[in-house]
Design an enzyme around this catalytic site. Structure first.
Site, PDB file in Angstrom:
ATOM      1  N   LYS A 133     -48.168  42.715  26.166  1.00 11.49           N
ATOM      2  CA  LYS A 133     -46.638  42.978  26.194  1.00 11.49           C
ATOM      3  C   LYS A 133     -46.490  43.957  25.285  1.00 11.49           C
ATOM      4  O   LYS A 133     -46.240  43.790  24.234  1.00 11.49           O
ATOM      5  CB  LYS A 133     -45.792  41.721  26.428  1.00 11.49           C
ATOM      6  CG  LYS A 133     -44.264  41.824  26.414  1.00 11.49           C
ATOM      7  CD  LYS A 133     -43.330  40.609  26.310  1.00 11.49           C
ATOM      8  CE  LYS A 133     -41.930  41.199  26.559  1.00 11.49           C
ATOM      9  NZ  LYS A 133     -41.025  39.755  26.215  1.00 11.49           N
ATOM     10  N   LYS A 187     -48.290  40.450  21.991  1.00 12.14           N
ATOM     11  CA  LYS A 187     -47.012  41.398  22.105  1.00 12.14           C
ATOM     12  C   LYS A 187     -46.954  42.207  20.912  1.00 12.14           C
ATOM     13  O   LYS A 187     -47.097  41.779  19.880  1.00 12.14           O
ATOM     14  CB  LYS A 187     -45.948  40.476  22.375  1.00 12.14           C
ATOM     15  CG  LYS A 187     -44.273  41.324  22.345  1.00 12.14           C
ATOM     16  CD  LYS A 187     -43.332  40.449  22.895  1.00 12.14           C
ATOM     17  CE  LYS A 187     -42.094  41.164  22.752  1.00 12.14           C
ATOM     18  NZ  LYS A 187     -40.948  40.221  22.966  1.00 12.14           N
ATOM     19  N   ASP A 199     -41.379  33.549  23.465  1.00 13.53           N
ATOM     20  CA  ASP A 199     -41.891  34.668  22.608  1.00 13.53           C
ATOM     21  C   ASP A 199     -41.772  34.212  21.171  1.00 13.53           C
ATOM     22  O   ASP A 199     -40.489  34.417  20.661  1.00 13.53           O
ATOM     23  CB  ASP A 199     -41.053  35.902  22.883  1.00 13.53           C
ATOM     24  CG  ASP A 199     -41.378  36.430  24.432  1.00 13.53           C
ATOM     25  OD1 ASP A 199     -41.883  35.505  25.242  1.00 13.53           O
ATOM     26  OD2 ASP A 199     -41.435  37.580  24.574  1.00 13.53           O
TER      27      ASP A 199
END
Length: 317
Positions: A253, A217, A154
């Site tokens: 996400k 995300k 991430d």
């Protein structure tokens, strides 16, 4: 069947700069979703169990130790008490969370405590959460996390590139991070609360996908504004357009502020409505959360017994 990984495409600036978001219509659609979407009791347990499989169970604290990570991994392997699963008739489904997410220096510990499972280890990297360190150091951090055993990375984008419309620089940065990930999947955090407008959220989403992001995300969870439905709709429709144009599926996400079982079901519902069933499964949908699982387990306890559990009756996550 697993979907084909997004390889990215050349930067198309006309696509980026021509994108516009209707703010009023987006907010209206988001407001309607929040008040209209609920799941009846007989279906609630199934939706909550699906939500469990999509959770990135996360610990990102300055005082993390191996004991924290070990506890988190144990919970990821057995997220719901077995007696609850047996009462609901799903004890044989081998339900786990979608991943365990930790800082890079905790990756090897997570890998050790998840050995023998199929639960991936995710690691934040690239100067998380601010992303203000030098690019060579950010790439090194990614490579070291992957070498330690991380299956997913991430990263955070450089927000000033978006605010200053430096689209080529943003594309090049994310592409370099994708290359640094190798076989590990790249989840790009937009930090949408710091991008200034939904137009910028759309453009950043498209560029990250063009550069090869496997997942986009919303937030680090550290910003003042994290996952919201207007932002989600903007990103989901960018994902849909990218899929329509290229044939490649990119995941989504949301992270930050998602704490209740009701919230989790609402997020699943918007994924189903906007993108379809494929995007309600953990290979294309994750929820970044640390405390959410406790409330979901509490609701499942109620589904199974008709009463709510006291806090001490459920294991910490």
């Amino acid at each position: 069947m697993p979907h084909e990984r997004n390889p990215g495409i050349p930067l198309d600036l006309s696509w980026v700069t021509e994108g516009r978001v209707n703010l009023a219509a987006t907010k209206r659609r988001a407001d309607q979703h929040k008040v209209r979407r609920s799941v009846k009791m007989e279906w609630q347990a199934a939706w909550l169990l699906r939500a469990v499989t999509c959770i990135d169970l996360t610990t990102l604290s300055g005082d993390d130790t191996e004991a924290n990570v070990k506890r988190l991994c144990f919970k990821a392997k057995r997220p719901i008490r077995r007696d609850i699963l047996e009462t609901l008739g799903v004890a044989d489904k081998k339900i786990t969370t979608g991943a365990v997410c930790v800082y890079p220096n905790r990756v090897n510990e997570a890998v050790k405590h998840l050995e023998g499972t199929n639960i991936p280890v995710a690691s934040v990297a690239a100067g998380f959460p601010a992303g203000q360190t030098m690019l060579k150091h950010r790439l090194m951090e990614i490579e070291e996390a992957v070498a330690a055993g991380a299956h997913e990375i991430d990263i955070v984008i450089t927000r000033p590139y978006v605010l200053q419309s430096k689209w080529q620089q943003l594309y090049d940065e994310v592409k370099a991070m994708r290359q640094a990930c190798g076989e590990a999947h790249l989840k790009t955090i937009l930090a949408t609360g710091e991008l200034g407008s939904l137009d910028n959220v759309y453009r950043a989403s498209v560029i990250c996908m063009m550069a090869g992001a496997d997942v986009i995300k919303t937030s680090t969870g550290k910003e003042g504004v994290n996952a919201t439905f207007p932002v989600a709709l903007t990103m989901l429709r960018a994902i849909r357009e990218y899929h329509q144009r290229t044939g490649f599926k990119v995941g989504f996400k949301p992270a930050g502020g998602i704490r209740s079982a009701k919230d989790a079901v609402s997020w699943l519902a918007i994924m189903k409505e906007e993108l379809g069933d494929d995007w309600t499964k953990p290979d294309l949908f994750r929820i970044g959360a640390s405390s959410l699982l406790t409330d979901i387990e509490r609701q499942l306890f109620h589904c199974a017994t008709g009463r709510y559990a006291a806090a001490h009756q459920l294991a910490m996550s």
